[in-house]
Design an enzyme around this catalytic site. Structure first.
Site, PDB file in Angstrom:
ATOM      1  N   HIS A   1      -5.848   1.686   1.911  1.00  0.00           N
ATOM      2  CA  HIS A   1      -6.682   0.631   1.309  1.00  0.00           C
ATOM      3  C   HIS A   1      -8.181   0.905   1.431  1.00  0.00           C
ATOM      4  O   HIS A   1      -8.991   0.060   1.041  1.00  0.00           O
ATOM      5  CB  HIS A   1      -6.386  -0.749   1.916  1.00  0.00           C
TER       6      HIS A   1
ATOM      7  N   ASP B   1       3.416   0.072  -5.876  1.00  0.00           N
ATOM      8  CA  ASP B   1       2.159  -0.641  -6.143  1.00  0.00           C
ATOM      9  C   ASP B   1       1.064  -0.259  -5.159  1.00  0.00           C
ATOM     10  O   ASP B   1       1.311   0.300  -4.089  1.00  0.00           O
ATOM     11  CB  ASP B   1       2.371  -2.144  -6.136  1.00  0.00           C
TER      12      ASP B   1
ATOM     13  N   HIS C   1       7.182   2.031  -1.965  1.00  0.00           N
ATOM     14  CA  HIS C   1       6.709   1.074  -2.966  1.00  0.00           C
ATOM     15  C   HIS C   1       5.775   1.750  -3.973  1.00  0.00           C
ATOM     16  O   HIS C   1       5.037   2.690  -3.640  1.00  0.00           O
ATOM     17  CB  HIS C   1       6.038  -0.135  -2.316  1.00  0.00           C
TER      18      HIS C   1
ATOM     19  N   GLU D   1       6.193   5.383   4.321  1.00  0.00           N
ATOM     20  CA  GLU D   1       4.831   4.912   4.584  1.00  0.00           C
ATOM     21  C   GLU D   1       4.079   5.996   5.365  1.00  0.00           C
ATOM     22  O   GLU D   1       4.691   6.803   6.068  1.00  0.00           O
ATOM     23  CB  GLU D   1       4.867   3.624   5.398  1.00  0.00           C
TER      24      GLU D   1
ATOM     25  N   ASP E   1      -1.350   5.326   0.765  1.00  0.00           N
ATOM     26  CA  ASP E   1      -0.434   4.179   0.782  1.00  0.00           C
ATOM     27  C   ASP E   1       0.018   3.812  -0.626  1.00  0.00           C
ATOM     28  O   ASP E   1      -0.544   2.930  -1.248  1.00  0.00           O
ATOM     29  CB  ASP E   1      -1.128   3.002   1.455  1.00  0.00           C
TER      30      ASP E   1
ATOM     31  N   GLU F   1       4.833  -4.727  -3.102  1.00  0.00           N
ATOM     32  CA  GLU F   1       4.828  -4.660  -1.642  1.00  0.00           C
ATOM     33  C   GLU F   1       3.517  -5.156  -1.066  1.00  0.00           C
ATOM     34  O   GLU F   1       3.483  -5.687   0.049  1.00  0.00           O
ATOM     35  CB  GLU F   1       5.082  -3.217  -1.182  1.00  0.00           C
ATOM     36  N   GLU F   2       2.413  -4.992  -1.815  1.00  0.00           N
ATOM     37  CA  GLU F   2       1.083  -5.267  -1.284  1.00  0.00           C
ATOM     38  C   GLU F   2       0.651  -6.725  -1.443  1.00  0.00           C
ATOM     39  O   GLU F   2      -0.521  -7.052  -1.245  1.00  0.00           O
ATOM     40  CB  GLU F   2       0.056  -4.370  -1.978  1.00  0.00           C
TER      41      GLU F   2
END
Length: 369
Positions: free
Chosen positions: A346, A83, A81, A172, A113, A143-144
Site C-alpha cells: 500500500h 484487487d 486476491h 501474501e 500486495d 480483499e482490500e
C-alpha cells in the site's frame, strides 16, 4: 452466482503464463484492479486458465477457482486476491499503473500486495500440469475492503464444495518466509458523555473530551502480551487508533468517541478478546464495531511440514490479519508465503524484486514436483 463464462468488452488483455514470472507480474500489475473494479483482470485470468486443459475452471462474480483432478493423495490450495488499494495521489510516486522498472526492481500498485503472488499462482498453473498434489487455485476479489464484500467469503457461501483441501498457502508477501496463521482483530467505539456549554462559561458544562483521558491512560499503561501458539510467538497490541468529538471552537464538547483496536493472538476467540478489552475499560460505554478471528499456525499437517522443509527457513508468526483465518475457519490449515516485503504493501512506492518473485516460484515448483 457461479458461471462458466463471462461477458467481455472488445480488446481485453491477454496474459502469457509461460513468460518469465517477473514479466508476468508486470503484465498483471498493468491491468488495473482497484477493489470493486477487478473485472478486467478477472477476465484475463479466466481466459488464461481456461486455455489449460488440465484445469477445471469456475467463475463466481470476479473470483475464479481452477482445480486439477489427478487423484492425488493430498489437495492443497494456492490462493491470492486480485484487487489493490487505490493508486497513490502524491506526485512522483512510483507505486502506480502502469508499472515501471529500475534494474531488477519492479514498481507498481499491487507489486507487493499481491500481484507477484498472483503471477506465481498463474505460472504454476501453466508450468506444473502434473503436480504431486492436486491443486485448487483461488483468485478472488474485494480483499482490500470490508470483510462482508470478500470474494473468498462469497466462494465459501456459494461454492464451498470447490474449496475442500488438506492445506492452504496464501501468497501474501512474506519476504519468502513461511508465516503461520495470523493474529485476530477486534475494534470498539468507546464513548464518553458530557454537557455542552459556551467555552467562555465552561463551568456550566461537562467536557466529554476531558472525560476520555482515563481511557487513553489505561491504554497507554497496558502491557501487551507475547503468546506462544503451537511454537510461534505472536505479539499482541491494544491501541487507540482514532478519536473524535466536539462541534465548534467555542463549545464545550458533550460527546467524545475513542476508537480502539486489539490485535490478539490466535489462542483467543473474538469473544475472549472482547472480554479482555471490556475488563480493561470497565465503566465506559462501549460498542464492538468489527471482529475477525485469528488462525493458529497451520504447521501440524504433513503437507505443511514438507513445505517448510522445502523453503528451508524457520517459520515466523503473521502479526497482521489475513485470509488464512477464513481457510482455518473452514478447517483448512493454512500459512502465508509470498514474494515481497509486507512493509511495502500500500505504500506510494510499492515495489518488489524480480529475483524474489522467481525465488518464490522456484520453491513452490520444487515442492509440487
Amino acid at each position: 452466482m457461479s458461471r462458466t463464462s463471462s461477458a467481455r468488452g472488445a480488446g481485453h488483455s491477454r496474459l502469457d503464463l509461460t513468460q518469465d514470472v517477473a514479466l508476468l507480474t508486470a503484465a498483471v500489475i498493468d491491468i488495473e484492479s482497484l477493489s470493486g473494479h477487478e473485472a478486467a483482470l478477472a477476465d484475463a485470468v479466466e481466459d488464461a486458465l481456461r486455455a489449460l486443459p488440465h484445469l477445471e475452471v469456475t467463475r463466481n462474480g470476479d473470483s475464479i477457482v481452477a482445480r486439477t483432478s489427478l487423484g492425488r493423495a493430498e489437495r492443497i490450495i494456492l490462493a491470492g486476491h486480485l484487487d489493490t488499494v487505490p493508486l497513490p495521489t502524491v506526485a512522483g510516486s512510483r507505486g502506480t499503473v502502469p508499472c515501471s522498472w529500475d534494474g531488477g526492481m519492479l514498481y507498481g500498485r499491487g507489486a507487493t500486495d499481491m500481484k507477484g503472488g498472483v503471477a506465481v499462482q498463474l505460472a504454476i498453473a501453466a508450468t506444473v500440469p502434473e503436480p504431486n498434489k492436486d491443486i485448487t487455485f483461488i483468485f478472488y476479489d474485494h480483499e482490500e475492503v470490508a470483510a462482508a464484500k470478500s470474494g473468498l467469503g462469497r466462494l465459501e457461501r456459494e461454492n464451498r464444495e470447490l474449496l475442500d483441501a488438506d492445506f492452504g498457502i496464501l501468497l501474501e508477501p512474506t519476504n519468502g518466509t513461511v508465516e503461520g496463521g495470523c493474529n485476530g482483530t477486534i475494534r470498539f467505539e468507546v464513548t464518553t458523555r458530557g454537557l455542552a456549554a459556551h467555552s467562555a462559561r465552561a463551568w456550566m458544562g461537562e467536557n466529554a473530551i476531558h472525560a476520555a483521558a482515563p481511557i487513553l491512560a489505561r491504554l497507554a499503561a497496558y502491557a501487551p502480551s507475547t503468546v506462544n501458539v503451537d511454537g510461534l510467538d505472536y505479539r499482541e497490541s491494544l491501541n487507540a487508533v482514532k478519536i473524535h468529538g466536539g462541534t465548534a471552537g467555542n463549545v464545550i464538547p458533550d460527546a467524545c468517541v475513542v476508537e480502539v483496536n486489539y490485535r490478539f493472538a490466535p489462542d483467543k476467540t473474538p469473544a475472549q478478546a472482547e472480554e479482555r478489552v471490556r475488563e480493561l475499560l470497565a465503566g465506559f460505554e462501549m460498542v464492538r464495531t468489527d471482529s475477525s478471528a485469528g488462525a493458529r499456525p497451520g504447521l501440524n499437517v504433513p503437507a505443511a511440514a514438507s513445505f517448510v522443509a522445502t523453503v528451508g527457513k524457520e517459520p515466523l508468526p503473521k502479526y497482521g490479519w489475513t485470509d488464512v483465518a477464513r481457510l482455518s475457519e473452514m478447517g483448512i490449515p493454512a500459512v502465508n508465503f509470498g514474494p515481497g516485503d509486507p512493509l511495502l504493501a500500500h505504500s506510494d512506492n510499492e515495489h518488489v524484486l524480480a529475483a524474489d518473485i522467481r525465488a518464490c516460484l522456484d520453491v513452490l515448483t520444487r515442492w509440487l514436483k
